[in-house]
Scaffold this motif. Structure first.
Motif, PDB file in Angstrom:
ATOM      1  N   LYS A 218       7.975  -1.087   0.313  1.00 34.85           N
ATOM      2  CA  LYS A 218       7.086  -2.011   1.014  1.00 34.85           C
ATOM      3  C   LYS A 218       6.101  -2.645   0.055  1.00 34.85           C
ATOM      4  N   SER A 372       9.393  -9.699  -6.508  1.00 32.93           N
ATOM      5  CA  SER A 372       9.981  -9.705  -5.174  1.00 32.93           C
ATOM      6  C   SER A 372      10.897 -10.912  -5.044  1.00 32.93           C
ATOM      7  N   ARG A 374      11.327 -12.449  -2.533  1.00 35.30           N
ATOM      8  CA  ARG A 374      10.697 -13.332  -1.563  1.00 35.30           C
ATOM      9  C   ARG A 374       9.418 -13.979  -2.096  1.00 35.30           C
ATOM     10  N   ALA A 377       8.803 -17.597  -1.339  1.00 35.49           N
ATOM     11  CA  ALA A 377       8.252 -17.943  -0.021  1.00 35.49           C
ATOM     12  C   ALA A 377       6.731 -18.048  -0.092  1.00 35.49           C
ATOM     13  N   LYS A 408      -1.202 -13.042   4.690  1.00 35.84           N
ATOM     14  CA  LYS A 408      -0.047 -13.923   4.611  1.00 35.84           C
ATOM     15  C   LYS A 408       0.984 -13.406   3.615  1.00 35.84           C
ATOM     16  N   ASP A 410       1.489 -10.268   2.661  1.00 36.89           N
ATOM     17  CA  ASP A 410       2.146  -9.104   3.255  1.00 36.89           C
ATOM     18  C   ASP A 410       3.242  -9.549   4.232  1.00 36.89           C
ATOM     19  N   GLU A 411       2.915 -10.516   5.036  1.00 35.72           N
ATOM     20  CA  GLU A 411       3.877 -10.996   6.034  1.00 35.72           C
ATOM     21  C   GLU A 411       5.113 -11.583   5.375  1.00 35.72           C
ATOM     22  N   LEU A 412       4.913 -12.391   4.344  1.00 33.86           N
ATOM     23  CA  LEU A 412       6.053 -13.086   3.706  1.00 33.86           C
ATOM     24  C   LEU A 412       6.902 -12.136   2.858  1.00 33.86           C
ATOM     25  N   ASN A 414       7.290  -8.917   3.159  1.00 32.59           N
ATOM     26  CA  ASN A 414       7.946  -7.858   3.928  1.00 32.59           C
ATOM     27  C   ASN A 414       8.753  -8.384   5.114  1.00 32.59           C
ATOM     28  N   ALA A 415       8.950  -9.702   5.148  1.00 38.69           N
ATOM     29  CA  ALA A 415       9.747 -10.279   6.230  1.00 38.69           C
ATOM     30  C   ALA A 415      11.182  -9.799   6.121  1.00 38.69           C
ATOM     31  N   PRO A 416      11.852  -9.568   7.242  1.00 37.48           N
ATOM     32  CA  PRO A 416      13.253  -9.122   7.194  1.00 37.48           C
ATOM     33  C   PRO A 416      14.175 -10.204   6.653  1.00 37.48           C
TER      34      PRO A 416
END
Length: 417
Positions: A218, A372, A374, A377, A408, A410-412, A414-416
């Motif tokens: 995470k 990451s 991601r 993003a 924001k 954290d959200e991006l 850890n998005a699936p």
């Protein structure tokens, strides 16, 4: 281009021949007409450097011919994917250091962790990080490029300044004298627009903070940690003292600010010192460079550049690793440094001079974005830039803006999917 003396080349060649002969046998024993396919990018190593390397490689491996292809940066991803899926895949690829992670995490690159590469203990950290995934090495550091302070010597002298500053406090003091000597309301001692993330984030790293960390699969954003907040406060205070650049702009017009006399200093890639002189010939020899100073020596710099990879589809993986070993070793990295590229190791300072020497000195403390898949993003959503602008424009406190950015991020991250 200045070259390494012939005697030095001969000595290094013998050393490299010895190490190459001791290498493990290739996966596919090369026979007559074995081809090693190498794809490099345009404006990479000078042609004569690669020609010399290939001649030496052919001496080490007489039955191997190196087939070199040069690619344009635009459209590279489509070419790489098509090549890896073809009947004749490339054996060596040059990738931008921001490209490696996606291919490594997708299982498309060969793990090079067990290979022995010269100077690996002094590789630039930003390039090493960019070539790594889950603690394994997939992209060997090739060359880099980073940001330095580019300043106008004429404005510097008019303000009665001497040697470049070695500390942030000295830089602030110099900026105050430059501002006093240039009272125009749009003059910036150091042009530092609000959305300039790659010059702002080093303040966070310099204070011991970080952008985001990963634990147990995470990601956790870290901009509102105490050390990161200290760095952001230092950045905001510094910008308020030295710059009158807009809070809602990035660095794309900084060369024009320098060339027009609206700034005495900018923070930009070293190569832009010559670009600025070319665009504004009146500057002549008036431009100088120095590392951005931090709390203890140069401030950490974001490191761009390239890494060399071996696609998983390669049929000559061991030969490919040996070719990479040559190019990224002292002999040819030294020649790259003399050509103006930042070599991959802090131990190669004797090969560089001028702007490149300053870049290499600054790169001794280098960093790369969180590893990451991601992270793009986050970049595409302008999370960092928006945070910085809100602080610089006074629309949010440092803590408020950092907290919103962390949420924001954290959200991006850890998005699936």
């Amino acid at each position: 281009m200045r070259r390494v003396p012939a005697c030095a080349l001969a000595t290094l060649s013998l050393a490299l021949i010895g190490s190459a002969c001791a290498a493990a046998p290739p996966t596919q024993q090369p026979g007559p007409e074995t081809t090693l396919t190498v794809w490099l990018m345009k404006e990479s190593a000078p042609d004569n450097v690669i020609a010399e390397l290939n001649q030496q490689f052919h001496t080490l491996h007489p039955n191997v011919q190196v087939k070199l292809t040069t690619l344009e940066w635009p459209g590279r991803d489509a070419r790489w994917q098509a090549g890896m899926g073809s009947a004749s895949p490339p054996d060596v690829l040059e990738m931008g250091n921001s490209d490696v992670l996606a291919y490594a995490s997708g299982g498309k690159l060969t793990d090079l962790s067990a290979q022995d590469f010269e100077n690996s203990d002094t590789w630039l950290q930003g390039l090493r990080d960019a070539g790594s995934f889950d603690g394994r090495l997939y992209g060997v550091p090739y060359y880099g490029g980073d940001r330095v302070v580019i300043y106008r010597k004429d404005l510097w002298q008019q303000a009665g300044l001497g040697d470049p500053p070695a500390t942030l406090a000295e830089l602030e003091a110099d900026a105050a004298r430059l501002t006093a000597a240039n009272p125009a309301t749009d003059f910036s001692a150091l042009y530092f627009p609000g959305r300039y993330q790659y010059a702002a984030l080093p303040f966070v790293l310099d204070a011991g903070g970080s952008i985001a960390t990963r634990q147990n699969g995470k990601w956790t954003a870290d901009l509102e940690s105490s050390k990161s907040l200290t760095g952001l406060h230092k950045w905001a205070d510094f910008v308020a003292k030295v710059s009158r650049a807009p809070a809602d702009k990035d660095e794309t017009s900084d060369v024009d600010a320098l060339g027009s006399g609206r700034a005495a200093m900018i923070i930009d890639q070293g190569v832009n010192a010559s670009a600025a002189a070319k665009k504004y010939p009146a500057l002549g020899q008036q431009l100088g460079v120095f590392p951005m100073p931090g709390a203890n020596g140069p401030m950490p710099v974001f490191l761009g550049g390239s890494n060399l990879v071996v696609p998983k589809a390669s049929r000559q993986a061991d030969l490919a690793a040996q070719w990479i070993r040559l190019l990224t070793g002292t002999q040819y990295e030294g020649l790259l440094g003399q050509s103006g590229l930042v070599p991959n190791s802090t131990g190669l300072s004797t090969f560089v001079s001028g702007v490149t020497a300053v870049e290499l000195a600054a790169a001794g403390r280098s960093w790369f974005t969180p590893l990451s898949t991601r992270w793009s993003a986050v970049d595409n959503a302008n999370v960092i830039q928006d945070m910085l602008q809100s602080i610089a424009a006074g629309k949010a406190t440092v803590a408020e803006a950092a907290g919103a950015a962390d949420t924001k991020i954290d959200e991006l991250l850890n998005a699936p999917g």
